[in-house]
Design an enzyme around this catalytic site. Structure first.
Site, PDB file in Angstrom:
ATOM      1  N   ASN A  80       0.858  -1.192   0.000  1.00  0.00           N
ATOM      2  CA  ASN A  80       0.000   0.000   0.000  1.00  0.00           C
ATOM      3  C   ASN A  80       0.890   1.236   0.000  1.00  0.00           C
ATOM      4  O   ASN A  80       1.514   1.557   1.012  1.00  0.00           O
ATOM      5  CB  ASN A  80      -0.890  -0.033   1.259  1.00  0.00           C
ATOM      6  CG  ASN A  80      -1.710   1.228   1.420  1.00  0.00           C
ATOM      7  OD1 ASN A  80      -1.847   2.020   0.487  1.00  0.00           O
ATOM      8  ND2 ASN A  80      -2.271   1.410   2.609  1.00  0.00           N
ATOM      9  N   LYS A 112       0.014   4.311  -0.280  1.00  0.00           N
ATOM     10  CA  LYS A 112      -0.638   5.494   0.309  1.00  0.00           C
ATOM     11  C   LYS A 112      -0.466   6.707  -0.625  1.00  0.00           C
ATOM     12  O   LYS A 112      -0.517   6.548  -1.838  1.00  0.00           O
ATOM     13  CB  LYS A 112      -0.091   5.752   1.717  1.00  0.00           C
ATOM     14  CG  LYS A 112      -0.139   4.484   2.574  1.00  0.00           C
ATOM     15  CD  LYS A 112       0.055   4.735   4.030  1.00  0.00           C
ATOM     16  CE  LYS A 112       0.126   3.403   4.752  1.00  0.00           C
ATOM     17  NZ  LYS A 112       0.038   3.505   6.189  1.00  0.00           N
ATOM     18  N   HIS A 163      -9.513   1.000   5.435  1.00  0.00           N
ATOM     19  CA  HIS A 163      -8.193   1.171   6.064  1.00  0.00           C
ATOM     20  C   HIS A 163      -8.350   2.097   7.273  1.00  0.00           C
ATOM     21  O   HIS A 163      -9.166   3.022   7.255  1.00  0.00           O
ATOM     22  CB  HIS A 163      -7.217   1.766   5.045  1.00  0.00           C
ATOM     23  CG  HIS A 163      -5.804   1.751   5.518  1.00  0.00           C
ATOM     24  ND1 HIS A 163      -5.310   2.686   6.393  1.00  0.00           N
ATOM     25  CD2 HIS A 163      -4.787   0.897   5.275  1.00  0.00           C
ATOM     26  CE1 HIS A 163      -4.038   2.408   6.658  1.00  0.00           C
ATOM     27  NE2 HIS A 163      -3.700   1.326   5.990  1.00  0.00           N
ATOM     28  N   GLU A 209      -6.732   4.514   8.227  1.00  0.00           N
ATOM     29  CA  GLU A 209      -6.571   5.948   7.921  1.00  0.00           C
ATOM     30  C   GLU A 209      -7.871   6.515   7.341  1.00  0.00           C
ATOM     31  O   GLU A 209      -8.200   7.673   7.563  1.00  0.00           O
ATOM     32  CB  GLU A 209      -5.371   6.152   6.984  1.00  0.00           C
ATOM     33  CG  GLU A 209      -4.061   5.954   7.747  1.00  0.00           C
ATOM     34  CD  GLU A 209      -2.901   5.424   6.932  1.00  0.00           C
ATOM     35  OE1 GLU A 209      -2.933   5.503   5.697  1.00  0.00           O
ATOM     36  OE2 GLU A 209      -1.944   4.904   7.561  1.00  0.00           O
ATOM     37  N   GLU A 221      -5.284  -5.322  10.914  1.00  0.00           N
ATOM     38  CA  GLU A 221      -4.283  -4.270  11.027  1.00  0.00           C
ATOM     39  C   GLU A 221      -4.476  -3.540  12.355  1.00  0.00           C
ATOM     40  O   GLU A 221      -5.257  -2.578  12.428  1.00  0.00           O
ATOM     41  CB  GLU A 221      -4.438  -3.275   9.880  1.00  0.00           C
ATOM     42  CG  GLU A 221      -4.189  -3.872   8.520  1.00  0.00           C
ATOM     43  CD  GLU A 221      -3.567  -2.846   7.573  1.00  0.00           C
ATOM     44  OE1 GLU A 221      -2.454  -3.088   7.103  1.00  0.00           O
ATOM     45  OE2 GLU A 221      -4.173  -1.799   7.352  1.00  0.00           O
ATOM     46  N   GLY A 267       2.596   1.929  10.742  1.00  0.00           N
ATOM     47  CA  GLY A 267       3.549   3.016  10.567  1.00  0.00           C
ATOM     48  C   GLY A 267       4.291   3.387  11.832  1.00  0.00           C
ATOM     49  O   GLY A 267       4.914   4.452  11.900  1.00  0.00           O
ATOM     50  N   SER A 323       3.546  -2.529  10.238  1.00  0.00           N
ATOM     51  CA  SER A 323       5.007  -2.504  10.348  1.00  0.00           C
ATOM     52  C   SER A 323       5.665  -3.818   9.913  1.00  0.00           C
ATOM     53  O   SER A 323       6.653  -4.244  10.503  1.00  0.00           O
ATOM     54  CB  SER A 323       5.426  -2.103  11.761  1.00  0.00           C
ATOM     55  OG  SER A 323       4.994  -0.774  12.038  1.00  0.00           O
TER      56      SER A 323
HETATM   57  C1  PEP Z   1      -0.801  -0.050   6.154  1.00  0.00           C
HETATM   58  O1  PEP Z   1      -0.851   1.131   5.875  1.00  0.00           O
HETATM   59  O2  PEP Z   1      -1.722  -0.798   5.820  1.00  0.00           O
HETATM   60  C2  PEP Z   1       0.356  -0.532   6.896  1.00  0.00           C
HETATM   61  C3  PEP Z   1       0.306  -1.743   7.360  1.00  0.00           C
HETATM   62  O3  PEP Z   1       1.397   0.341   7.040  1.00  0.00           O
HETATM   63  P1  PEP Z   1       2.858   0.002   7.663  1.00  0.00           P
HETATM   64  O4  PEP Z   1       3.323  -1.280   7.035  1.00  0.00           O
HETATM   65  O5  PEP Z   1       3.708   1.162   7.308  1.00  0.00           O
HETATM   66  O6  PEP Z   1       2.668  -0.163   9.137  1.00  0.00           O
END
Ligand code: PEP
Length: 249
Positions: A9, A11, A95, A97, A167, A173, A213
């Site tokens: 992803n 973003k 998601h 976000e 998630e 992040g 992460s």
């Molecule tokens: C995500 O945005 O779905 C995500 C898992 O980000 P990151 O891997 O940076 O934690």
């Protein structure tokens, strides 16, 4: 059992030129008959050119969001039919976000999943608890609510094209990852919920993937748990070397 699903992803990152360059390098780095499903989720502006580069490579293109309606006066929005037309195979829905910054709740997520499936897109439905919810001991109740409401009323064909991404919001992040055992416990719980709603037959092929992460150093440990069916990768998917390592875990 479905092949492991690995999705990057991006973003709100990468110009068209950067995205196309990445797609070419990824296509050249991976063999066409991979034993895993791989996709990248560019920003809307780069979906079509990336899809052109990846055509025939076996690597899919994923949108990061979509509108629930098929067409109409919704300035600034992009629908499932438009995404499918541009070359998308997958779309990320719900998601954290989107939930946090754009106020998307479980009902919107549910309508978007139905709209995505109606246009033939595979939906990746994200669910996960915040740190506050985890600390309050609400992880499993949050997951149950998000999974049940997000998937409510889907028919067998619709649910067949849905992957669920667990998630934990506190792991996105932040560099903090759920331990493989923590992730496995939630994955098992999610499978049980879906089994309860849709029956055993559905869960055999259901993909429950982990996001938060993920990086080249922790991917092998996560994927060593058979309950973890793949990963959704944010930050570590922006760099080609890092993403290729994750794909080849
Ligand atoms: C995500 O945005 O779905 C995500 C898992 O980000 P990151 O891997 O940076 O934690």
């Amino acid at each position: 059992m479905a092949k492991p699903l690995i999705v990057g992803n991006w973003k709100m990152h990468k110009t068209v030129g950067e995205a196309v360059d990445f797609a070419r390098r990824l296509r050249d780095a991976l063999s066409a008959n991979l034993d895993r499903s791989v996709a990248v989720a560019p920003p809307f502006t780069a979906i079509y050119p990336v899809a052109q580069v990846l055509k025939g490579s076996g690597i899919g293109v994923c949108a990061q969001n979509m509108h629930e309606k098929a067409a109409g006066a919704y300035t600034g929005e992009v629908s499932a039919p438009l995404l499918a037309d541009a070359g998308c195979e997958y779309v990320i829905i719900g998601h954290s976000e989107r939930r946090t910054y754009f106020g998307e709740g479980d009902d919107v997520v549910n309508r978007k999943i139905k709209a995505a499936r109606g246009s033939g897109l595979k939906a990746i439905c994200c669910i996960g608890e915040t740190l506050q919810e985890r600390e309050a001991g609400q992880t499993f109740s949050v997951i149950e609510r998000q999974a049940k409401k997000g998937l409510r009323g889907l028919n067998a064909a619709e649910i067949g094209g849905v992957a669920i991404a667990y998630e934990p919001v506190w792991a996105i992040g932040t560099g903090k990852t759920a331990t493989p055992d923590e992730a496995r416990d939630v994955h098992l719980f999610i499978r049980d919920i879906v089994k309860g709603e849709y029956g055993e037959g559905i869960t055999a092929d259901l993909q429950v993937i982990y996001g938060g992460s993920v990086n080249p150093a922790n991917i092998a440990d996560l994927m060593a748990r058979p309950e973890i069916g793949g990963v959704l990768v944010g930050g570590a998917s922006l760099d080609i070397e890092s993403f290729a390592k994750i794909v080849r875990f």
